[in-house]
Design a protein around this motif. Structure first.
Motif, PDB file in Angstrom:
ATOM      1  N   SER A   1       0.814  -1.220   0.000  1.00  0.00           N
ATOM      2  CA  SER A   1       0.000   0.000   0.000  1.00  0.00           C
ATOM      3  C   SER A   1       0.844   1.265   0.000  1.00  0.00           C
TER       4      SER A   1
ATOM      5  N   PHE B   1       1.430   5.593   0.842  1.00  0.00           N
ATOM      6  CA  PHE B   1       1.410   6.358   2.096  1.00  0.00           C
ATOM      7  C   PHE B   1       0.131   7.155   2.295  1.00  0.00           C
ATOM      8  N   ASN B   2      -0.530   7.533   1.169  1.00  0.00           N
ATOM      9  CA  ASN B   2      -1.541   8.586   1.299  1.00  0.00           C
ATOM     10  C   ASN B   2      -2.906   8.090   1.778  1.00  0.00           C
TER      11      ASN B   2
ATOM     12  N   LYS C   1       2.344  -5.327   3.251  1.00  0.00           N
ATOM     13  CA  LYS C   1       3.555  -4.506   3.235  1.00  0.00           C
ATOM     14  C   LYS C   1       3.086  -3.063   3.076  1.00  0.00           C
TER      15      LYS C   1
ATOM     16  N   GLN D   1       6.603   2.418   3.687  1.00  0.00           N
ATOM     17  CA  GLN D   1       7.634   2.604   4.720  1.00  0.00           C
ATOM     18  C   GLN D   1       7.457   3.949   5.421  1.00  0.00           C
TER      19      GLN D   1
ATOM     20  N   GLY E   1       0.031   2.294  -5.547  1.00  0.00           N
ATOM     21  CA  GLY E   1       1.137   3.239  -5.497  1.00  0.00           C
ATOM     22  C   GLY E   1       1.362   3.889  -6.847  1.00  0.00           C
ATOM     23  N   SER E   2       2.592   4.312  -7.080  1.00  0.00           N
ATOM     24  CA  SER E   2       2.895   5.068  -8.300  1.00  0.00           C
ATOM     25  C   SER E   2       2.922   4.159  -9.532  1.00  0.00           C
TER      26      SER E   2
ATOM     27  N   LEU F   1      -2.870   2.374  -9.459  1.00  0.00           N
ATOM     28  CA  LEU F   1      -1.708   3.271  -9.614  1.00  0.00           C
ATOM     29  C   LEU F   1      -2.139   4.732  -9.756  1.00  0.00           C
TER      30      LEU F   1
ATOM     31  N   GLU G   1       1.538  13.038 -13.333  1.00  0.00           N
ATOM     32  CA  GLU G   1       0.936  13.195 -12.006  1.00  0.00           C
ATOM     33  C   GLU G   1       1.999  13.795 -11.078  1.00  0.00           C
TER      34      GLU G   1
ATOM     35  N   PHE H   1     -13.664   0.384  -7.335  1.00  0.00           N
ATOM     36  CA  PHE H   1     -12.750   1.514  -7.399  1.00  0.00           C
ATOM     37  C   PHE H   1     -11.510   1.144  -8.217  1.00  0.00           C
TER      38      PHE H   1
END
Ligand code: NAD
Length: 509
Positions: free
Chosen positions: A160, A162-163, A186, A189, A242-243, A265, A397, A466
């Motif tokens: 996952s 951070f946001n 996971k 970090q 993530g990205s 993403l 982005e 989603f």
């Protein structure tokens, strides 16, 4: 730099984080190589141990072995864990939300909203546990029944971002557990503390209802820890948020071992504002979608494509609203925009604005740093930049609050511009004209996984599936039939006759 009221120092925030963790049943070791920082001041709250390679293997072993019995527990019984998790989240909503604020910088309302979303998805998953329906099809052969059954898939590796440090985990975990899968998580970090809290709540829920707590494993660390999940054949599904860069690294490796991937993403979300739009409503929706969460949502509105006839009045309203946005300490009730996650995020915002200006863009408002949490905290005023064209920087982005403004003359051209980016997550149209709304929703309209009318691009409900298209990765999570990604389908043919008719009328011998 403008100045906002002073924040409590990092030491006080660290004490607060430790108290919250204890209240949530998690005890961090206090030492380790993973620093948990707060974007409120940029300081370090606590340290958490990162998982070693051996510990990650051991976590996968345990999840894999727990799966062998968990898959045979009837789904409505599996739901007991998720039901209890939802109750615990309701009881601890404020504490977990405050930890989200400390670790990620979300304002209170948004942090509480994130935890509410977890509770909602738990409720959804409990209902779903009685609705994992397969179909029955008409067999072409007499005395035969043709049907499909959905079975648990295996270990789900959840990676996952951070946001959304807690909601994304719950979307995956609540659904995966009722589907009969076990989970190895996971987290980012950047957010090890909220991860410890969620893991403790889930383990407590499992223990209290008499389920095996090993159905959930937490492995903390950086991309290397994630890579171990990606490469392990026992991880049947890698659900990675993530990205785009992360997805590009993960997807081919999972594909090489014929594992399954669910990718959520980056987005580069746009809204079209037509001449018939209710500008008052559109302004409010745009401000929340573009400036909320300091522009750090995957669904953040990053581009508006406005009809030339209404661009003047819309921008007057928008800039007036932007100038009044309270930026500052997210622990204060009055703040609507908290800090960026770190210095790197601020640098990417600054450089994106410079590139936009080099491309002929005009910075209409915002973009400057606000001194709210000291030299290591990065609070910014959300920016609005008018662009002459959709240049390369607009197609990227940038994970910060920059709203690019483009204009159009006819709707086809607006849709072309809207879809002319590599990402395809969330879209919106503001219009009072049904033809325009339907055109945007049609097959040759928006190419995004989420497309809204008279609502901003962010803030989805959990009941829908989603996810997004193109570089957003094509995955779907949460509601509707997204659960199917977490199960395997078996097609069953049962012959209850005494004959052996072959399909397609084939005669053999
Ligand atoms: P990131 O890509 O830096 O990290 C995301 C997670 O992937 C982290 O846990 C990281 O450790 C892990 N990771 C990175 N490289 C990896 C690799 N090679 N192998 C295995 N794991 C790896 O993203 P971030 O900065 O934490 O989050 C912001 C990004 O996430 C934005 O692009 C945003 O749009 C996106 N996002 C998307 C969604 C969605 O649902 N589409 C939701 C939230 C965030």
């Amino acid at each position: 730099m403008t100045t906002a009221p002073a924040l409590p120092r990092t030491g006080k925030l660290a004490e607060r984080a430790a108290r919250l963790l204890a209240a949530l049943g998690a005890t961090p070791a206090g030492s380790g190589d993973l620093p948990a920082r707060t974007p409120l001041t940029g300081g370090e709250l606590l340290r958490v141990p990162a998982a070693t390679a051996v510990e990650v293997t051991c976590a996968i072993d345990q999840a894999h072995s727990a799966f062998r019995s968990w898959r045979t527990v009837p789904a409505p019984q599996r739901a007991a864990v998720v039901r209890r998790l939802g109750q615990l989240l309701s009881e601890h909503l404020d504490e977990l939300a405050e930890l989200v604020t400390l670790e990620v910088g979300k304002i209170g309302a948004e942090a509480r909203g994130e935890v509410q979303e977890m509770i909602d998805v738990c409720e959804f998953a409990v209902g779903l546990s009685r609705q994992l329906y397969g179909r029955t099809m008409a067999s072409e052969r007499p005395g035969h029944r043709l049907m499909e059954t959905w079975h648990p898939l295996g270990v789900v590796g959840v990676i996952s971002a951070f946001n959304f440090p807690v909601a994304v985990w719950s979307w995956n975990t609540a659904i995966a557990l009722v589907c009969g899968d076990t989970v190895v998580w996971k987290p980012s970090q950047t957010t090890p503390l909220t991860a410890l809290a969620c893991h403790a709540l889930l383990r407590r829920a499992a223990t209290e209802v008499g389920a095996d707590p090993n159905i959930h494993q937490l492995v903390q660390g950086d991309a290397g820890v994630g890579a171990q999940l990606v490469d392990d054949e026992r991880v049947a599904l890698v659900s990675a948020t993530g990205s785009v860069r992360m997805g590009q690294a993960v997807a081919p490796r999972v594909a090489a071992r014929f594992g399954r991937c669910l990718l959520e993403l980056g987005g580069n979300n746009g809204a079209v504002v037509t001449p018939s739009a209710d500008l008052e409503l559109a302004t409010r929706a745009i401000v929340f979608a573009a400036a909320g969460t300091a522009g750090q949502r995957c669904t953040t509105l990053r581009r508006i494509i406005v009809h030339v006839d209404v661009v003047g009045p819309l921008l007057d309203r928008l800039c007036a609203a932007y100038r009044q946005l309270p930026v500052g300490n997210p622990l204060d009730d009055g703040a609507l925009v908290g800090p960026l996650i770190d210095a790197k995020a601020y640098e990417s915002m600054r450089s994106a604005i410079e590139r936009a200006i080099d491309d002929g863009g005009e910075l209409l408002c915002g973009g400057e740093r606000v001194d709210a949490g000291g030299p290591d905290a990065y609070y910014v005023r959300p920016a609005v930049v008018r662009m002459p064209a959709q240049s390369a920087i607009v197609r990227e982005e940038t994970f910060a609050p920059i709203l690019y403004v483009l204009t159009y003359h006819d709707l086809d051209a607006a849709i072309e511009l809207h879809n002319g980016v590599p990402q395809g997550l969330s879209a919106a149209i503001f219009t009072s004209d049904q033809r325009e709304a339907e055109r945007f929703l049609a097959p040759d309209g928006s190419d995004c996984g989420i497309t809204n009318v008279n609502i901003g691009t962010s803030g989805a409900e959990i009941g829908g599936a989603f996810g997004g298209e193109k570089q957003t990765g094509g995955g779907r999570e949460s509601g509707s039939d997204a659960w199917k990604a977490y199960m395997r389908r078996a097609t069953n043919t049962v012959n209850y006759s005494t004959e052996l008719p072959l399909a397609q009328g084939i005669r053999f011998g």
